[in-house]
Motif scaffolding. Sequence first.
Motif, PDB file in Angstrom:
ATOM      1  N   GLN A  10      -7.317   5.789   1.384  1.00 17.22           N
ATOM      2  CA  GLN A  10      -7.642   6.040  -0.020  1.00 17.22           C
ATOM      3  C   GLN A  10      -6.416   5.880  -0.915  1.00 17.22           C
ATOM      4  O   GLN A  10      -5.281   6.017  -0.474  1.00 17.22           O
ATOM      5  N   TYR A  11      -6.706   5.540  -2.171  1.00 18.39           N
ATOM      6  CA  TYR A  11      -5.677   5.500  -3.210  1.00 18.39           C
ATOM      7  C   TYR A  11      -5.843   6.713  -4.124  1.00 18.39           C
ATOM      8  O   TYR A  11      -5.267   7.760  -3.908  1.00 18.39           O
ATOM      9  N   SER A  12      -6.713   6.579  -5.134  1.00 20.37           N
ATOM     10  CA  SER A  12      -6.871   7.683  -6.105  1.00 20.37           C
ATOM     11  C   SER A  12      -7.847   8.737  -5.597  1.00 20.37           C
ATOM     12  O   SER A  12      -7.925   9.826  -6.147  1.00 20.37           O
ATOM     13  N   GLU A  46     -12.716   5.875  -6.387  1.00 22.84           N
ATOM     14  CA  GLU A  46     -12.729   4.455  -6.020  1.00 22.84           C
ATOM     15  C   GLU A  46     -14.179   3.955  -5.893  1.00 22.84           C
ATOM     16  O   GLU A  46     -14.512   2.849  -6.320  1.00 22.84           O
ATOM     17  N   PRO A  57      -4.907   1.511   4.504  1.00 18.91           N
ATOM     18  CA  PRO A  57      -5.075   2.556   3.471  1.00 18.91           C
ATOM     19  C   PRO A  57      -6.483   3.150   3.549  1.00 18.91           C
ATOM     20  O   PRO A  57      -7.462   2.408   3.552  1.00 18.91           O
ATOM     21  N   HIS A  83       0.838  -1.212   0.000  1.00 12.64           N
ATOM     22  CA  HIS A  83       0.000   0.000   0.000  1.00 12.64           C
ATOM     23  C   HIS A  83       0.871   1.259   0.000  1.00 12.64           C
ATOM     24  O   HIS A  83       0.612   2.196  -0.746  1.00 12.64           O
ATOM     25  N   LYS A 124      -9.449  -0.886  -9.764  1.00 11.27           N
ATOM     26  CA  LYS A 124      -8.797   0.182  -8.987  1.00 11.27           C
ATOM     27  C   LYS A 124      -8.542  -0.288  -7.562  1.00 11.27           C
ATOM     28  O   LYS A 124      -9.421  -0.902  -6.942  1.00 11.27           O
ATOM     29  N   PRO A 125      -7.340   0.011  -7.036  1.00 14.01           N
ATOM     30  CA  PRO A 125      -7.123  -0.275  -5.621  1.00 14.01           C
ATOM     31  C   PRO A 125      -7.929   0.719  -4.787  1.00 14.01           C
ATOM     32  O   PRO A 125      -8.015   1.895  -5.127  1.00 14.01           O
ATOM     33  N   CYS A 126      -8.552   0.223  -3.721  1.00 12.39           N
ATOM     34  CA  CYS A 126      -9.462   1.039  -2.915  1.00 12.39           C
ATOM     35  C   CYS A 126      -9.074   0.981  -1.445  1.00 12.39           C
ATOM     36  O   CYS A 126      -8.480   0.006  -0.984  1.00 12.39           O
ATOM     37  N   GLY A 127      -9.451   2.024  -0.724  1.00 13.79           N
ATOM     38  CA  GLY A 127      -9.167   2.095   0.707  1.00 13.79           C
ATOM     39  C   GLY A 127     -10.432   2.053   1.544  1.00 13.79           C
ATOM     40  O   GLY A 127     -11.546   1.870   1.040  1.00 13.79           O
ATOM     41  N   ALA A 173      -0.711   4.802  -1.369  1.00 18.57           N
ATOM     42  CA  ALA A 173      -1.960   4.939  -0.610  1.00 18.57           C
ATOM     43  C   ALA A 173      -1.749   5.851   0.595  1.00 18.57           C
ATOM     44  O   ALA A 173      -0.646   5.926   1.132  1.00 18.57           O
TER      45      ALA A 173
END
Lengths: 129, 369
Positions: free
Chosen positions: B29-31, B36, B27, B11, B223-226, B16
């Motif tokens: 948030q990512y983007s 997300e 994490p 992460h 998408k990677p998500c938090g 993140a």
Amino acid sequence: MSLNIPADLKYSTSDEWVRVEGDELVIGISDFAQDALGDIVYLELPKVGDTLAPGAAFGAIESVKASSDLLAPVGGEVVAVNSALDHNQEPINQDPYGAGWLIRIRPDGASEELLDAAAYTTYCEGRAH
Amino acid sequence: MLKRTPLFETHVSLGARMVEFGGWEMPVQYSGIIDEHQAVRQSAGLFDISHMGRFIVRGPDAEAFLQYVATCDVAAIPFGQATYGLLCRPDGTIVDDIFVYRLDDEFLVVVNASNLDKDWAWLGEHTSGFDIEIVDRSERWATLAFQGPAAEALLSAAEDSSTDDLAALPFHGVAMTTLFGVTTLIARTGYTGEDGFEIFFEAHHAPLVWHRLLALGVPGSVKPCGLGARDSLRFEPCLALYGHELNDTINPYEARLGWVVKLAKGDFVGREALAQIKATGPTRRLTGFELVDRGVARGDYPIHTVEGQPIGFVTSGMPSPTFGRPFGMAYVPTAFSVEGSAFDVLIRDKPVRARAVKMPFYQPQYKKK
């Protein structure tokens, strides 16, 4: 994260910035503040003619995740608010020192203790993870 | 010292933003939460949920034990399927909300990260007379949530995997499945209001599985998500979050979780009190609301009558990314829980008018047959 902290502005410890324009002051929130909040989706600003007291809340700003009071770095009378932000708050995230400005005031001389860019940079770095 | 999942370094290296959550460094948030959130509603998002508690309950009395401590009907869970349930106290208050999977000769119980120690102690206190063993797999296993309308197709096409018939996995079904050469348990479940999967496997494979899931489809498909998006995604379909809609002083009927309490299944902890509460009806109820005036309600904000009498509190509230306006959930007296009821939310000490609306705000898009 590289922070954008313009050298010609003053900053409060609650992350508002102040820019001198003639005998008026423009106020917004810093790059650090918009980044910490995330996508801003709601904004509450004072009305033209309202009086601000330094350190007192003059509005509120909200992201999906968080809510934050806007605190007046200086005292004075509101002479303009950025009504372009009424229905779209994205400029606060994208251009916090430009299109994302919040209010313009005529100062009455009262002020919180404000930081210059160097001191504010140190202050932000101390809070970054 | 905050706990870290097997993906902590992953992460951080992917940029993140990390926060503390329930004793874990996770994490948030990512983007960006909205980006997300939309990815999961429209395509697919990937979450690390390895902070959740995961217990194996096994032994000759495993089913009888879970039937006794949980409100759901554990005996009725078919082989290879799961059900949502609650752990309640003798007075009917909620210790935790859980997911129970019936595996081969044992049960997997998934609990909230913030309640892991409490649940472990609670289960341990009730084992007397049951020939069972409870094993904590929380550190040994990684768990990922792969969620969204595109999740099934993306996962089915994964290389070095036995996922090609994933379409046949029923809602709340679980199967031992090879994914990228790693042996995993894949369950069709989630916490987002979308179709999706939760994937359990040995922790040391976590970076490999994470990266390969993110690489499925075309760039950007996943998408990677938090945790921020996890919260907004569960909020819209009104899925309860322990510590908000549920806690140690709330009972299931107040939380509109009466459907999880199977009074007819036989004796279990809390049954007597719960039968009583059901018979008399709860005095307060979880109620969805929208704000009539401008403002955003947040957890713990007070609820007043329009005349200014305190009557309740907000459990969760936020501007809904899907609808672009704020909603909230609150505990209010039953009389105020009827759709259309008016009450005020105190936002920064200022009353803002709200109106009770139907829950969920967002209709879950589960793939049910």
